[in-house]
Structure formats: C-alpha cells, structure tokens
Design an enzyme around this catalytic site. Sequence first.
Site, PDB file in Angstrom:
ATOM      1  NE  ARG A  10       7.904  -2.817   6.570  1.00  0.00           N
ATOM      2  CZ  ARG A  10       6.506  -2.694   6.512  1.00  0.00           C
ATOM      3  NH1 ARG A  10       6.199  -1.738   5.579  1.00  0.00           N
ATOM      4  NH2 ARG A  10       5.782  -3.275   7.354  1.00  0.00           N
ATOM      5  NE  ARG A  55       5.286  -0.947  10.344  1.00  0.00           N
ATOM      6  CZ  ARG A  55       4.358  -0.815   9.582  1.00  0.00           C
ATOM      7  NH1 ARG A  55       4.292  -0.228   8.278  1.00  0.00           N
ATOM      8  NH2 ARG A  55       2.988  -1.714   9.704  1.00  0.00           N
ATOM      9  NE  ARG A  92      -5.345  -1.651   9.421  1.00  0.00           N
ATOM     10  CZ  ARG A  92      -4.388  -1.304   8.916  1.00  0.00           C
ATOM     11  NH1 ARG A  92      -4.316  -0.269   8.217  1.00  0.00           N
ATOM     12  NH2 ARG A  92      -3.312  -2.206   9.077  1.00  0.00           N
ATOM     13  NE  ARG A 123       1.313  -5.637  10.989  1.00  0.00           N
ATOM     14  CZ  ARG A 123       2.902  -5.408  10.256  1.00  0.00           C
ATOM     15  NH1 ARG A 123       3.817  -6.020  10.736  1.00  0.00           N
ATOM     16  NH2 ARG A 123       2.713  -4.778   9.066  1.00  0.00           N
ATOM     17  CE  LYS A 134      -2.168  -1.172   3.865  1.00  0.00           C
ATOM     18  NZ  LYS A 134      -1.483  -2.674   4.154  1.00  0.00           N
TER      19      LYS A 134
HETATM   20  P1  AP5 Z   1       4.898  -1.623   1.816  1.00  0.00           P
HETATM   21  O1  AP5 Z   1       4.391  -0.767   0.793  1.00  0.00           O
HETATM   22  O2  AP5 Z   1       5.204  -0.833   3.255  1.00  0.00           O
HETATM   23  O3  AP5 Z   1       3.321  -2.490   2.306  1.00  0.00           O
HETATM   24  P2  AP5 Z   1       2.110  -1.936   3.138  1.00  0.00           P
HETATM   25  O4  AP5 Z   1       0.971  -2.660   2.632  1.00  0.00           O
HETATM   26  O5  AP5 Z   1       2.080  -0.447   3.311  1.00  0.00           O
HETATM   27  O6  AP5 Z   1       2.350  -2.642   4.665  1.00  0.00           O
HETATM   28  P3  AP5 Z   1       2.266  -2.168   6.118  1.00  0.00           P
HETATM   29  O7  AP5 Z   1       3.101  -3.128   6.910  1.00  0.00           O
HETATM   30  O8  AP5 Z   1       2.654  -0.824   6.045  1.00  0.00           O
HETATM   31  O9  AP5 Z   1       0.816  -2.590   6.265  1.00  0.00           O
HETATM   32  P4  AP5 Z   1      -0.303  -2.614   7.480  1.00  0.00           P
HETATM   33  O10 AP5 Z   1      -1.464  -2.549   6.971  1.00  0.00           O
HETATM   34  O11 AP5 Z   1       0.318  -3.490   8.220  1.00  0.00           O
HETATM   35  O12 AP5 Z   1       0.235  -1.271   8.362  1.00  0.00           O
HETATM   36  P5  AP5 Z   1      -0.396   0.102   8.614  1.00  0.00           P
HETATM   37  O13 AP5 Z   1       0.714   1.062   8.854  1.00  0.00           O
HETATM   38  O14 AP5 Z   1      -1.283   0.576   7.720  1.00  0.00           O
HETATM   39  O15 AP5 Z   1       5.823  -2.937   1.318  1.00  0.00           O
HETATM   40  C1  AP5 Z   1       6.035  -3.869   2.260  1.00  0.00           C
HETATM   41  C2  AP5 Z   1       7.328  -4.205   2.291  1.00  0.00           C
HETATM   42  O16 AP5 Z   1       7.470  -4.978   0.810  1.00  0.00           O
HETATM   43  C3  AP5 Z   1       8.352  -2.939   1.672  1.00  0.00           C
HETATM   44  O17 AP5 Z   1       9.803  -3.425   2.258  1.00  0.00           O
HETATM   45  C4  AP5 Z   1       8.535  -2.886   0.181  1.00  0.00           C
HETATM   46  O18 AP5 Z   1       9.626  -2.262  -0.157  1.00  0.00           O
HETATM   47  C5  AP5 Z   1       8.347  -4.340  -0.346  1.00  0.00           C
HETATM   48  N1  AP5 Z   1       7.414  -4.461  -1.533  1.00  0.00           N
HETATM   49  C6  AP5 Z   1       6.269  -3.514  -1.907  1.00  0.00           C
HETATM   50  N2  AP5 Z   1       5.663  -3.825  -2.906  1.00  0.00           N
HETATM   51  C7  AP5 Z   1       6.834  -5.036  -3.473  1.00  0.00           C
HETATM   52  C8  AP5 Z   1       6.420  -5.786  -4.570  1.00  0.00           C
HETATM   53  N3  AP5 Z   1       5.674  -5.562  -5.524  1.00  0.00           N
HETATM   54  N4  AP5 Z   1       7.715  -6.729  -4.656  1.00  0.00           N
HETATM   55  C9  AP5 Z   1       8.737  -7.039  -3.767  1.00  0.00           C
HETATM   56  N5  AP5 Z   1       8.728  -6.235  -2.696  1.00  0.00           N
HETATM   57  C10 AP5 Z   1       7.554  -5.332  -2.475  1.00  0.00           C
HETATM   58  O19 AP5 Z   1      -0.941  -0.114  10.238  1.00  0.00           O
HETATM   59  C11 AP5 Z   1      -0.267  -0.352  11.231  1.00  0.00           C
HETATM   60  C12 AP5 Z   1      -1.001  -0.474  12.503  1.00  0.00           C
HETATM   61  O20 AP5 Z   1      -1.359   0.818  12.992  1.00  0.00           O
HETATM   62  C13 AP5 Z   1      -2.142  -1.459  12.628  1.00  0.00           C
HETATM   63  O21 AP5 Z   1      -1.605  -2.753  12.872  1.00  0.00           O
HETATM   64  C14 AP5 Z   1      -2.972  -0.886  13.440  1.00  0.00           C
HETATM   65  O22 AP5 Z   1      -2.696  -1.116  14.812  1.00  0.00           O
HETATM   66  C15 AP5 Z   1      -2.865   0.703  13.257  1.00  0.00           C
HETATM   67  N6  AP5 Z   1      -3.728   1.160  12.326  1.00  0.00           N
HETATM   68  C16 AP5 Z   1      -3.441   1.919  11.121  1.00  0.00           C
HETATM   69  N7  AP5 Z   1      -4.571   1.986  10.289  1.00  0.00           N
HETATM   70  C17 AP5 Z   1      -5.537   1.887  11.102  1.00  0.00           C
HETATM   71  C18 AP5 Z   1      -7.165   2.035  11.007  1.00  0.00           C
HETATM   72  N8  AP5 Z   1      -7.705   2.600  10.001  1.00  0.00           N
HETATM   73  N9  AP5 Z   1      -7.900   1.503  11.736  1.00  0.00           N
HETATM   74  C19 AP5 Z   1      -7.343   0.956  13.167  1.00  0.00           C
HETATM   75  N10 AP5 Z   1      -6.081   0.774  13.404  1.00  0.00           N
HETATM   76  C20 AP5 Z   1      -5.048   1.090  12.206  1.00  0.00           C
HETATM   77 MG    MG Z   2       2.249   0.874   4.930  1.00  0.00          MG
END
Ligand code: AP5
Ligand code: MG
Length: 194
Positions: free
Chosen positions: A127, A135, A88, A146, A13
């Site tokens: 990562r 993280r 979410r 997760r 994402k």
């Molecule tokens: P990356 O682009 O970072 O993936 P991502 O989908 O953004 O993954 P996240 O870990 O950020 O998702 P998440 O949903 O767990 O975290 P969030 O911050 O939203 O890519 C991942 C890795 O893969 C990178 O190293 C990248 O380079 C690599 N990559 C990408 N594409 C690739 C490809 N095509 N090929 C190879 N490699 C690739 O949420 C974190 C926490 O915050 C949650 O657990 C929750 O506690 C809280 N939270 C956030 N939003 C909410 C909400 N709306 N409601 C309630 N709690 C929330």
């Molecule tokens: Mg992210």
Amino acid sequence: MNVILFGAPGAGKGTQANFLIKEYNLTQISTGDMLRESVKRKTELGKKVEIIMTKGDLVSDEIIFSLISNRLNNTDYTNGFIFDGFPRNLKQAKKLDEMMYDMKINLDFVFHIDVDEQILTSRIENRAKQEKITRKDDTSSVLIERLKVYNRETKPVLDHYSNQNKLNVINGMGTIEEVSSNISNIIQKDFKVD
Ligand code: AP5
Ligand code: MG
C-alpha cells in the site's frame, strides 16, 4: 444491520467496509479515516492526534468517544453501521455497548478478519508503494508498533464479543472477493436482509 470489522493493521477492514457499503448500503464509521481527515484539515483535534498516530499508538478514549457520539448523532439511520477500527480496547467496547443500548440498536455481527502478521506486513508495504499519498504510519518501523498495540490492547476485545456470541472469525488470507464472500455467507445465513 450493524457490524464491527475487527482486525490487525492491514487485515482488510477498509476494503471489506467498501464491500458492505455496496452490498448492504451500510454507513461506514472509520475512526482512523475520521482522525486522518482532521490531521489533513489541520484542526485542533488533528494537531493533537497527529504525533500519536504517526507513532502507531492509540489516541485517547475521550477523543474517540466524542468522535463516535457526534457521528452517531449526525448520521441518518440508513440500513445500519459498519464500525471500522473501533472499538480498539475493552473500554471502547463497553462504551459502544452502552451507546447502542441507549440508541436502542443492536450489534449483529463482529467479523474478525484474521490474517498472519507476515502477510499484513507485505500488504502495508504494498500500500505504501501504491498510494499517491502515503500514510505516515505505513512504514515498517511504525507497523511493528501498530502490531504491538493491536496484540496488547485490541486483540483482548475479541473475548468480549465471543462471550456475547457475536464473534465470527473470517479467514482474511484469501483474495478480496473470497473474504467478502465469507462475510456475506455468514450474513445471509443468520440475517434476513430485505
Ligand atoms: P485495508 O483494507 O486498508 O486494511 P485495514 O484493516 O483497513 O488497515 P489499516 O492500515 O487501515 O488499519 P489500522 O487499524 O492500522 O488503521 P486505522 O485507520 O484504523 O487493506 C490494507 C491493504 O491490503 C490495502 O492496500 C488493500 O488493498 C490490501 N488488501 C486488503 N484485503 C486484501 C486481500 N484479501 N488480499 C490482498 N490484499 C488485500 O487506524 C490508524 C490509527 O488511528 C491508529 O494507529 C490509531 O493511532 C488511530 N486510531 C484509529 N481508531 C482508533 C481508536 N478506535 N482508538 C484509538 N486510536 C485509534
Ligand atoms: Mg483502514
């Protein structure tokens, strides 16, 4: 143009948000980044959410709604928004519908970046090894939680957008560039970009 980037942890994402910012000059709204920033700055909010995030659980809808509405109110209307990691759960999706209706803006695309769990795990492990500041939720045990939360709370939201005919499933298992180009092709086909 307003889009949602939807997908499991590690689906890409944030990576594809960077592409959409460069390509279409959209404004990213990542609830995860906003929450991590408040943890880093040790604000009251940060102290409240840190343990929840470290466990891999969702923070409360109330906290998320206040973050999102502040952000929407304080952002210049550029070319539109990328919602990354929000909504979410179904309650958040319905709230976003209401907010956008009130603001008289449309949701144009929901991109579900679809990636197998095995690949998600290896991406998160990579990562964790590569980033200077790891993280706290990028460990194999928290990732299991997760993913459970994603399957239980978040995945059902896909039906909501499928019913609105907004859902586009993107094969997220190619290279970063291939995934970007899959997204871009759909935008070019269905949306007139000036
Ligand atoms: P990356 O682009 O970072 O993936 P991502 O989908 O953004 O993954 P996240 O870990 O950020 O998702 P998440 O949903 O767990 O975290 P969030 O911050 O939203 O890519 C991942 C890795 O893969 C990178 O190293 C990248 O380079 C690599 N990559 C990408 N594409 C690739 C490809 N095509 N090929 C190879 N490699 C690739 O949420 C974190 C926490 O915050 C949650 O657990 C929750 O506690 C809280 N939270 C956030 N939003 C909410 C909400 N709306 N409601 C309630 N709690 C929330
Ligand atoms: Mg992210």
